[in-house]
Design a protein around this motif. Structure first.
Motif, PDB file in Angstrom:
ATOM      1  N   UNK A   1       0.902  -1.125  -0.025  1.00 51.67           N
ATOM      2  CA  UNK A   1      -0.040  -0.010  -0.136  1.00 51.67           C
ATOM      3  C   UNK A   1       0.874   1.259  -0.032  1.00 51.67           C
ATOM      4  N   UNK A   2       1.851   1.184   0.850  1.00 53.95           N
ATOM      5  CA  UNK A   2       2.645   2.432   0.928  1.00 53.95           C
ATOM      6  C   UNK A   2       3.428   2.651  -0.606  1.00 53.95           C
ATOM      7  N   UNK A   3       3.997   1.569  -1.216  1.00 53.57           N
ATOM      8  CA  UNK A   3       4.602   1.579  -2.372  1.00 53.57           C
ATOM      9  C   UNK A   3       3.638   2.025  -3.472  1.00 53.57           C
ATOM     10  N   UNK A   4       2.461   1.742  -3.518  1.00 49.97           N
ATOM     11  CA  UNK A   4       1.600   1.912  -4.578  1.00 49.97           C
ATOM     12  C   UNK A   4       0.447   2.976  -4.048  1.00 49.97           C
ATOM     13  N   UNK A   5       0.763   3.892  -3.208  1.00 46.12           N
ATOM     14  CA  UNK A   5      -0.038   4.915  -2.827  1.00 46.12           C
ATOM     15  C   UNK A   5      -0.373   5.929  -3.855  1.00 46.12           C
ATOM     16  N   UNK A   6       0.847   6.264  -4.574  1.00 43.45           N
ATOM     17  CA  UNK A   6       0.655   6.987  -5.679  1.00 43.45           C
ATOM     18  C   UNK A   6      -0.266   6.675  -6.680  1.00 43.45           C
ATOM     19  N   UNK A   7      -0.486   5.575  -7.068  1.00 45.30           N
ATOM     20  CA  UNK A   7      -1.461   4.894  -7.982  1.00 45.30           C
ATOM     21  C   UNK A   7      -2.802   5.048  -7.422  1.00 45.30           C
ATOM     22  N   UNK A   8      -2.893   5.019  -6.174  1.00 41.59           N
ATOM     23  CA  UNK A   8      -4.350   5.131  -5.602  1.00 41.59           C
ATOM     24  C   UNK A   8      -4.810   6.577  -5.859  1.00 41.59           C
ATOM     25  N   UNK A   9      -3.855   7.574  -5.530  1.00 43.27           N
ATOM     26  CA  UNK A   9      -4.157   9.050  -5.647  1.00 43.27           C
ATOM     27  C   UNK A   9      -4.522   9.272  -6.856  1.00 43.27           C
ATOM     28  N   UNK A  10      -3.653   8.913  -7.777  1.00 42.00           N
ATOM     29  CA  UNK A  10      -3.853   9.475  -9.223  1.00 42.00           C
ATOM     30  C   UNK A  10      -5.062   8.755  -9.857  1.00 42.00           C
ATOM     31  N   UNK A  11      -5.978   7.957  -9.073  1.00 40.76           N
ATOM     32  CA  UNK A  11      -7.266   7.585  -9.535  1.00 40.76           C
ATOM     33  C   UNK A  11      -8.280   8.751  -9.304  1.00 40.76           C
ATOM     34  N   UNK A  12      -7.997   9.452  -8.512  1.00 39.79           N
ATOM     35  CA  UNK A  12      -8.947  10.764  -8.164  1.00 39.79           C
ATOM     36  C   UNK A  12      -8.929  11.703  -9.178  1.00 39.79           C
ATOM     37  N   UNK A  13     -10.066  11.870  -9.772  1.00 35.37           N
ATOM     38  CA  UNK A  13     -10.081  12.930 -10.884  1.00 35.37           C
ATOM     39  C   UNK A  13      -9.743  14.265 -10.650  1.00 35.37           C
ATOM     40  N   UNK A  14      -8.729  14.772 -11.313  1.00 38.22           N
ATOM     41  CA  UNK A  14      -8.181  16.195 -11.111  1.00 38.22           C
ATOM     42  C   UNK A  14      -7.164  16.187 -10.152  1.00 38.22           C
ATOM     43  N   UNK A  15      -6.717  15.097  -9.568  1.00 35.20           N
ATOM     44  CA  UNK A  15      -5.709  15.188  -8.553  1.00 35.20           C
ATOM     45  C   UNK A  15      -4.416  15.445  -9.112  1.00 35.20           C
ATOM     46  N   UNK A  16      -3.758  16.402  -8.421  1.00 38.83           N
ATOM     47  CA  UNK A  16      -2.596  16.669  -8.867  1.00 38.83           C
ATOM     48  C   UNK A  16      -1.117  15.777  -8.846  1.00 38.83           C
ATOM     49  N   UNK A  17      -1.581  14.689  -8.121  1.00 35.64           N
ATOM     50  CA  UNK A  17      -0.736  13.508  -7.574  1.00 35.64           C
ATOM     51  C   UNK A  17       0.036  13.922  -6.468  1.00 35.64           C
ATOM     52  N   UNK A  18      -0.020  15.009  -6.005  1.00 36.35           N
ATOM     53  CA  UNK A  18       0.650  15.382  -4.439  1.00 36.35           C
ATOM     54  C   UNK A  18      -0.516  15.238  -3.431  1.00 36.35           C
ATOM     55  N   UNK A  19       0.096  14.474  -2.373  1.00 33.34           N
ATOM     56  CA  UNK A  19      -0.784  14.063  -1.367  1.00 33.34           C
ATOM     57  C   UNK A  19       0.030  14.287   0.013  1.00 33.34           C
ATOM     58  N   UNK A  20      -0.725  14.737   1.220  1.00 32.11           N
ATOM     59  CA  UNK A  20       0.069  14.680   2.440  1.00 32.11           C
ATOM     60  C   UNK A  20      -0.411  13.338   2.797  1.00 32.11           C
ATOM     61  N   UNK A  21       0.466  12.479   3.544  1.00 32.44           N
ATOM     62  CA  UNK A  21       0.351  11.307   3.983  1.00 32.44           C
ATOM     63  C   UNK A  21       0.988  11.016   5.363  1.00 32.44           C
ATOM     64  N   UNK A  22       0.546  10.354   6.335  1.00 33.92           N
ATOM     65  CA  UNK A  22       1.154  10.232   7.359  1.00 33.92           C
ATOM     66  C   UNK A  22       0.598   8.690   7.888  1.00 33.92           C
ATOM     67  N   UNK A  23       1.770   7.939   8.020  1.00 36.62           N
ATOM     68  CA  UNK A  23       1.346   6.543   8.710  1.00 36.62           C
ATOM     69  C   UNK A  23       1.475   6.804  10.269  1.00 36.62           C
ATOM     70  N   UNK A  24       0.617   5.945  11.003  1.00 29.91           N
ATOM     71  CA  UNK A  24       0.408   5.930  12.319  1.00 29.91           C
ATOM     72  C   UNK A  24       0.231   4.211  12.598  1.00 29.91           C
TER      73      UNK A  24
END
Length: 103
Positions: A22-45
């Motif tokens: 999931x960590x390695x593929x998170x960018x692919x998940x974000x890119x599925x969101x329409x109009x996303x810039x591909x930039x996300x804030x993310x924090x693992x707890x």
């Protein structure tokens, strides 16, 4: 307010490997969101990933939790993005299954 998109994906990888994928593929998940810039804030707890991403000028927030045999995603879609919720849910489900397929 609409209900969030909730997706549960079973896996046979174990918690550590599922979290790594999931960590390695998170960018692919974000890119599925329409109009996303591909930039996300993310924090693992631990095994819980909290994230926020801009999509079509709005903020999409979510949580991905990794368990021993499942991964759950809960994503809040604001405003106009709610209209595409069902199609987006299907694409997220497929991407999650690809990431978690045992190889």
């Amino acid at each position: 307010m609409a209900s969030p998109i909730i997706i549960s994906i079973p896996h046979q990888l174990g918690r550590a490997e599922a979290r790594r994928r999931i960590g390695a593929g998170f960018g692919k998940i974000v890119n599925l969101l329409p109009g996303s810039s591909g930039r996300a804030s993310e924090r693992w707890d631990g095994d819980r990933l909290t994230f926020s991403v801009a999509a079509l000028g709005q903020s999409v927030c979510g949580v991905i939790e990794v368990f021993d045999a499942t991964v759950t995603m809960e994503i809040e879609l604001p405003g106009v993005l709610r209209v595409i919720a069902s199609g987006l849910k299907e694409r997220l489900q497929k991407m999650g299954q690809l990431l978690l397929t045992k190889k």
